[in-house]
Scaffold this motif. Structure first.
Motif, PDB file in Angstrom:
ATOM      1  N   ASP A  13      -1.155 -10.484  -6.630  1.00  0.00           N
ATOM      2  CA  ASP A  13      -0.480  -9.489  -5.674  1.00  0.00           C
ATOM      3  C   ASP A  13       0.020 -10.276  -4.460  1.00  0.00           C
ATOM      4  O   ASP A  13      -0.585 -10.913  -3.581  1.00  0.00           O
ATOM      5  CB  ASP A  13      -1.344  -8.408  -4.842  1.00  0.00           C
ATOM      6  CG  ASP A  13      -1.679  -7.338  -5.905  1.00  0.00           C
ATOM      7  OD1 ASP A  13      -0.653  -6.645  -6.442  1.00  0.00           O
ATOM      8  OD2 ASP A  13      -2.794  -7.254  -6.343  1.00  0.00           O
ATOM      9  N   ASN A  35       6.357  -7.763  -3.581  1.00  0.00           N
ATOM     10  CA  ASN A  35       5.359  -7.879  -4.802  1.00  0.00           C
ATOM     11  C   ASN A  35       5.983  -8.100  -5.928  1.00  0.00           C
ATOM     12  O   ASN A  35       6.882  -7.624  -6.341  1.00  0.00           O
ATOM     13  CB  ASN A  35       4.553  -6.253  -5.129  1.00  0.00           C
ATOM     14  CG  ASN A  35       3.302  -6.844  -5.785  1.00  0.00           C
ATOM     15  OD1 ASN A  35       2.305  -7.377  -5.113  1.00  0.00           O
ATOM     16  ND2 ASN A  35       2.960  -6.030  -6.951  1.00  0.00           N
ATOM     17  N   THR A  42       5.367  -2.084  -1.097  1.00  0.00           N
ATOM     18  CA  THR A  42       4.237  -1.514  -1.962  1.00  0.00           C
ATOM     19  C   THR A  42       3.076  -1.079  -0.761  1.00  0.00           C
ATOM     20  O   THR A  42       2.875  -1.701   0.195  1.00  0.00           O
ATOM     21  CB  THR A  42       3.656  -2.661  -2.806  1.00  0.00           C
ATOM     22  OG1 THR A  42       4.659  -3.070  -3.724  1.00  0.00           O
ATOM     23  CG2 THR A  42       2.329  -2.175  -3.573  1.00  0.00           C
ATOM     24  N   LYS A  60      -2.301   0.137  -6.192  1.00  0.00           N
ATOM     25  CA  LYS A  60      -0.878   0.193  -5.720  1.00  0.00           C
ATOM     26  C   LYS A  60       0.038   1.324  -6.127  1.00  0.00           C
ATOM     27  O   LYS A  60      -0.268   1.765  -7.111  1.00  0.00           O
ATOM     28  CB  LYS A  60      -0.206  -1.045  -6.139  1.00  0.00           C
ATOM     29  CG  LYS A  60      -1.023  -2.374  -5.835  1.00  0.00           C
ATOM     30  CD  LYS A  60      -0.400  -3.702  -6.165  1.00  0.00           C
ATOM     31  CE  LYS A  60      -0.337  -3.884  -7.929  1.00  0.00           C
ATOM     32  NZ  LYS A  60      -1.675  -4.174  -8.224  1.00  0.00           N
ATOM     33  N   VAL A  62       4.246   1.366  -5.914  1.00  0.00           N
ATOM     34  CA  VAL A  62       5.316   0.648  -5.444  1.00  0.00           C
ATOM     35  C   VAL A  62       6.359   1.817  -5.222  1.00  0.00           C
ATOM     36  O   VAL A  62       6.918   2.278  -6.187  1.00  0.00           O
ATOM     37  CB  VAL A  62       5.787  -0.354  -6.479  1.00  0.00           C
ATOM     38  CG1 VAL A  62       6.942  -1.326  -6.263  1.00  0.00           C
ATOM     39  CG2 VAL A  62       4.747  -1.217  -6.978  1.00  0.00           C
TER      40      VAL A  62
END
Length: 321
Positions: A13, A35, A42, A60, A62
């Motif tokens: 990351d 990212n 993100t 996560k 996105v």
């Protein structure tokens, strides 16, 4: 040099600048731009062992939204807004957006959904910096950004995703990134602290009596400390600390307590600097953590994007008392 403890490196990351971070109920939520070499925003929950950073992983989401700059995060009214996200989009107009994060109220984690969003100033505002969000448990956030003319502009949120007219902070001068506002009480000179990096690289500080001081001309204090980007400001053990990335050429992270009495008298509020044995790109983020059921001590955390060529995200504890 000072070392951080309870350090985590979230391998895989990375970002082109430091992450934004809020910590509702000891549960870190991070947001960053870029990212895996993309410009997407993100948002992630740091999940893992309760009360620590080491050993956590990032869950996560996105977003479909992208930005040329780092996003901002803030908390808000506890009864209504648990978290907000601000970013400048990649359209030709580089419009400023603010969205409400949907927070799961039992675990205080981001669900992966935005509960609402708006364009600040009806989309006519064009930003050329990362935005800032100044929030508190007693008021809706204030959003700020550098506009296309190089002015620092701010707007207060009067209701959920409803913003006032833009106000210009004409007294800041040219800057490296946006100006940070921090709410204070019972300090010399005013109730609001402003911190920024001027175009010459030196940190600047000022007090104002209004959260939107377009009509004020506060005394601006120039620090002897220099930064490559805007500073980060947070509270820790009843005081105020500032963090920044130094101009030493290697990106060493710096943390210092602010002497608000000296600032009120016009003197440099930074008298001692803790130079960390960590290096970053862009601006780091400081977060003060109050004691919880899992950790009985006060902690001051720092989050940053590393200089490993990937901008790998890191977090760690600077002080623990």
């Amino acid at each position: 040099m000072g070392d951080v403890v309870d350090k985590v490196t979230w391998w895989g990351d990375g970002s082109t600048s430091g992450p934004a971070v809020i910590q509702p109920m000891d549960t870190p939520i991070l947001a960053w731009r870029g990212n895996q070499n993309s410009r997407n925003i993100t948002v992630a929950n740091a999940t893992g062992p309760p009360g620590q950073l080491a050993g956590t992983v990032l869950r996560k989401t996105v977003l479909a939204d992208s930005s040329p700059y780092a996003p901002a995060l803030a908390g808000g009214l506890l009864a209504d807004v648990h978290g907000q996200l601000a970013w400048v989009d990649i359209s030709a107009g580089q419009r400023l957006h603010v969205a409400t994060l949907e927070i799961e109220t039992r675990t205080f984690t981001f669900t992966g959904r935005l509960a609402g969003r708006t364009l600040v100033s009806d989309g006519v505002l064009s930003g050329r910096s990362a935005p800032t969000l100044a929030g508190s448990s007693r008021a809706f956030p204030q959003v700020g950004v550098v506009d296309q003319q190089g002015n620092q502009v701010v707007a207060n949120e009067s209701g959920p995703l409803v913003f006032s007219a833009l106000a210009t902070l004409s007294w800041t001068g040219a800057t490296r990134g946006p100006v940070r506002r921090f709410s204070l009480s019972d300090v010399p000179g005013g109730r609001f602290l402003w911190a920024w990096t001027a175009s010459d690289g030196f940190l600047r500080f000022a007090f104002t009596t209004s959260p939107t001081p377009s009509g004020e001309t506060p005394a601006v204090v120039r620090s002897a400390q220099q930064s490559i980007a805007q500073p980060s400001v947070t509270s820790y053990r009843g005081g105020v600390h500032v963090g920044w990335t130094g101009v030493d050429g290697t990106g060493l992270l710096n943390v210092a307590a602010l002497d608000l009495g000296r600032l009120g008298s016009g003197a440099d509020p930074i008298t001692s600097v803790n130079i960390l044995n960590e290096r970053g790109i862009g601006a780091p983020t400081l977060v003060g953590m109050a004691p919880t059921a899992n950790v009985r001590t006060h902690r001051l955390a720092v989050f940053w994007a590393g200089t490993d060529g990937q901008g790998t995200l890191n977090g760690g504890i600077v002080y623990r008392e």
